[in-house]
Design a protein around this motif. Structure first.
Motif: not given
Ligand code: ARG
Length: 587
Positions: A121-128, A322-324, A342-344, A346-348, A350-352
Motif C-alpha cells: 500500500v503506497d501511502y501516505p507519500s506526501p511531498n515533504i 520515478t513511478d515507472l 490511495p492517491v487523489g 486528480e492523479q487518475t 498519471h496512474f492510468t
Molecule cells: N507525492 C505525491 C503527491 O503528494 C503522491 C505520491 C503517490 N505515490 C506514487 N507512487 N506516485 O502528490
C-alpha cells in the motif's frame, strides 16, 4: 469457519448441477444478501440469468433448483418469489450456533484468506518540501485503513511511503538552511531547527523578498542534482526535519508506525536504466528533444496520441519516470502481487498512463495487479476547497487541534451534567480520541471517490453515522458490564444462546455479517462499507437494548443477551480498529 454466504453459494451451485447437469458447474450462483428483510436473508437471481441458456421460464428453473437445494441445516425451506428469485431465510437455531462458535474467537469468525497476497500500500507519500496541510489527511487516513484491513484478512502488507523528497522545491529549503544554520553542515550533532512550519515560513519569506536568495535556491537545485556532497547533506537534514514533523502528526492521527519510507530519491540510480530499457523495447520516441512513450487511448484535441515524457529535453527525469522505476522495482525486487495507490483522483491520468507503460514494457504482467484507489477533495462548508480566511490551505495540525478542543468542550459539558468526577488526564485522553476519531471517521465513512464537506458539527455529533455515535454504543455495552458487575470474558462457554425477540435476531444476524463486509472491501477497497456496517450494527444494538431487558432478564436469556451485547461491542471494537480508531471505556 466458513462464511455463511460462501457455504450457501456452494450449495446453490451443487443444486444447479444436480438439476441441470455438470455443464453448469462453476456457474456464479448470484447469491447476495437480500435487499429487504421481507425477502429473507439471502437471495439468488441465478434462475433469471439462466433462462435464455436453458430455454425455460425462470420460475420453472428456480423451482427445479429449490427441489435439489439441500440447506435445511442452515435455512428455512427456500421459496421462489416474483419472476424467479430464490429466497433464503436463516434458521434461528443456525444463527444461535454461529454466535456460539465465535463467542470466544478474537477474530470473530473471520477466517484468514486462503491465498494471502504480498501487497504494497503506497501511502501516505506526501511531498515533504511542503508544509503539512489538510490535503495530507486523506492519503494518510484512507491508506492506513486499507492497509489495516488487508493485513487483518490475512495478506502480507508492505506500507511504503513514496515521499516526494527530491527536486526543485528543496532548493528554497536548502538555501535557507545554509543561510540560517550554517553550522548544520559542519556539525555531526543534531541541530534544533525549530518546528518545521516556522522553518518553511521563514524560508518562504526569504524567497519572496530577496532576489539573491532566489538565485541561491536555484543554484542549490543544480548542485543537488549534480550530487554535490555538501548540498546532499543539507538536503538530508531538511528531509529528516520534515519526516520527523510528519511523523508527529501521523502519531497523533494513529497512523501505523510500520511505514517504510522509500522516497522518490531512492529511484534516482535506476532512472537512466528505465529510459534505456524503454528504448530497447522500442517504446521510446523523441519529441521536441524529449524522450517519450506515446500512449494508447490518450489523444489531444487534434486526435493525435499524447506522449508520456520520461526524460525532458534538458536531460532531467520526472514524476512519471520515478513511478515507472518504482513499478519495476516493486515487481522485480519486492516480488509483489498487488500494489495499491490511495492517491487523489486528480492523479487518475498519471496512474492510468504509468500502468499502461508498465504493462507495455512487460513489468506489469497478468500475475500482478496495480490499482489506483482514488479519492475526492475535502471541501469547506460552502463547497469550495477548504482554506483559511487568508486563502491558504488549512494546516493539518490546526485542523486536528480544533477537533480536539471541540470534543473536549462537549465532553466537559456532558460530564458536568452527569456530575462525574473524571481526572484531567482522562478528559484530555478522551478529547483526543473523540476529536481525532471524528475527523478520521468522517473521512472514511464517505465513499472515498467523492468530495466531502468538512464539518466539525456533523462529525462530532452524538447522533448519526459518526465516530462519537459508534464510540458511545461501545461505551453503553461496557456500562452494562459495570452496572451488573459482569466480567464478559467469564461468560460461560456452555450457556445456550437464545434469540427470542425480533430485534435480537436482527442484531445477531448483523454481527455474523462482519466477514462478508471485509471480503467485499478486500475487492473494492471502500472503507465506507465498514463504517456503514458498524453504523447499522450500533443502531441495531440500540434497538435491541431499548426493547429487551438484559440484566433484568431471566436465565438463560440474561446470559445469552450478555453474550450478544459483548459480541456487538467486540465487533465494534475490532471494526473501529481496522479504521484506525481506538475505543474508550467511558465517555
Ligand atoms: N507525492 C505525491 C503527491 O503528494 C503522491 C505520491 C503517490 N505515490 C506514487 N507512487 N506516485 O502528490
Amino acid at each position: 469457519m466458513n462464511s455463511t454466504i460462501a457455504e450457501l453459494k456452494a450449495y446453490v451451485e451443487q443444486a444447479l448441477v444436480a438439476a441441470f447437469g455438470a455443464d453448469l458447474a462453476g456457474t456464479d450462483p448470484m447469491l447476495n444478501p437480500a435487499s429487504n428483510p421481507k425477502f429473507g436473508d439471502y437471495q439468488s437471481n441465478v434462475a433469471l440469468a439462466l433462462a435464455k441458456k436453458l430455454g425455460q421460464p425462470p420460475r420453472a428453473i428456480a423451482e427445479q433448483i429449490v427441489q435439489q437445494l439441500e440447506v435445511s441445516h442452515i435455512c428455512e425451506p427456500p421459496t421462489v418469489a416474483g419472476p424467479g428469485f430464490i429466497n433464503l431465510e436463516l434458521k434461528t437455531s443456525y444463527i444461535e450456533a454461529q454466535l456460539k462458535a465465535i463467542q470466544a474467537d478474537p477474530r470473530l469468525g473471520v477466517a484468514p484468506v486462503e491465498q494471502p497476497k504480498r501487497i504494497i500500500v503506497d501511502y501516505p507519500s506526501p511531498n515533504i518540501a511542503k508544509e503539512m496541510h489538510v490535503g495530507h489527511l486523506r492519503p494518510a487516513v484512507i491508506g492506513d485503513c486499507i492497509a489495516r484491513m488487508l493485513e487483518f484478512v490475512g495478506h502480507d502488507v508492505l506500507r511504503i511511503s513514496h515521499v516526494g523528497d527530491w527536486g526543485t522545491p528543496f532548493g528554497m529549503l536548502i538555501a535557507y538552511l545554509r543561510e540560517a544554520y550554517p553550522d548544520a553542515l559542519t556539525t555531526t550533532n543534531q541541530l534544533d531547527l525549530g518546528d518545521l512550519s516556522s522553518f518553511y515560513r521563514q524560508a518562504k519569506k526569504r524567497f519572496d523578498e530577496d532576489e539573491n536568495f532566489r538565485e541561491a535556491a536555484r543554484l542549490s537545485v543544480v548542485e543537488l542534482q549534480a550530487g554535490d556532497e555538501k548540498t546532499l547533506k543539507a538536503w538530508k537534514i531538511v528531509c529528516q526535519l520534515s519526516s520527523r514533523s510528519y511523523r508527529k502528526i501521523y502519531d497523533l492521527l494513529g497512523i501505523s508506525a510500520d511505514i517504510l519510507e522509500r522516497g522518490e530519491s531512492f529511484y534516482n540510480p535506476f532512472l537512466p536504466e528505465i529510459v534505456e530499457e524503454l528504448d530497447r523495447l522500442g517504446l521510446l520516441v523523441e519529441d521536441n528533444g524529449a524522450q517519450c512513450v506515446f500512449l494508447d487511448g490518450f489523444t489531444n484535441k487534434e486526435g493525435k496520441p499524447l506522449p508520456l515524457i520520461v526524460q525532458k529535453s534538458d536531460g532531467g527525469y520526472n514524476y512519471a519516470t520515478t513511478d515507472l522505476a518504482a513499478i519495476r522495482y516493486r515487481v522485480q525486487t519486492d516480488k509483489i502481487q498487488r500494489v495499491i495507490y490511495p492517491v487523489g483522483a486528480e492523479q487518475t491520468n498519471h496512474f492510468t498512463q504509468i500502468f499502461q507503460v508498465g504493462r507495455r514494457a512487460g513489468w506489469i504482467t497478468d500475475e500482478v495487479e496495480f490499482i489506483h484507489a482514488p479519492f475526492g477533495l475535502v471541501l469547506g462548508e460552502g463547497g469550495q476547497k477548504l482554506k483559511t480566511r487568508s486563502g491558504e490551505a488549512i494546516r493539518l495540525q490546526e485542523l486536528l487541534n480544533e477537533a480536539i478542543a471541540r470534543a473536549r468542550a462537549d465532553l466537559e459539558t456532558r460530564l458536568k451534567e452527569e456530575e462525574r468526577q473524571e481526572t484531567e488526564e482522562f478528559i484530555a485522553h478522551a478529547a483526543e480520541v473523540v476529536g481525532i476519531s471524528a475527523v478520521k471517521y468522517a473521512d472514511l465513512s464517505q465513499n472515498r471517490t467523492s468530495n466531502y464537506i468538512f464539518s466539525y458539527d456533523k462529525m462530532l455529533a452524538l447522533q448519526g453515522n459518526t465516530a462519537p455515535y459508534m464510540l458511545y454504543a461501545y461505551v453503553r455495552v461496557q456500562g452494562i458490564s459495570r452496572k451488573g458487575g459482569i466480567d464478559f470474558k467469564q461468560l460461560g462457554a456452555d450457556c445456550p444462546i437464545v434469540l427470542q425477540d425480533e430485534t435480537e435476531l436482527a442484531l445477531a444476524k448483523h454481527v455474523l455479517q462482519f466477514d462478508e463486509i471485509l471480503s467485499a472491501i478486500d475487492l473494492d477497497l471502500l472503507p465506507n462499507r465498514l463504517c456503514q456496517y458498524l453504523f447499522e450494527l450500533s443502531q441495531k444494538f440500540n434497538q435491541f437494548y431499548d426493547r429487551c431487558p438484559v440484566l433484568q432478564a431471566d436465565e438463560p436469556l440474561r446470559t445469552s443477551r450478555l453474550v450478544l451485547s459483548n459480541l456487538t461491542a467486540q465487533t465494534i471494537k475490532l471494526g473501529l480498529s481496522l479504521l484506525g480508531i481506538p475505543v474508550l471505556e467511558r465517555m
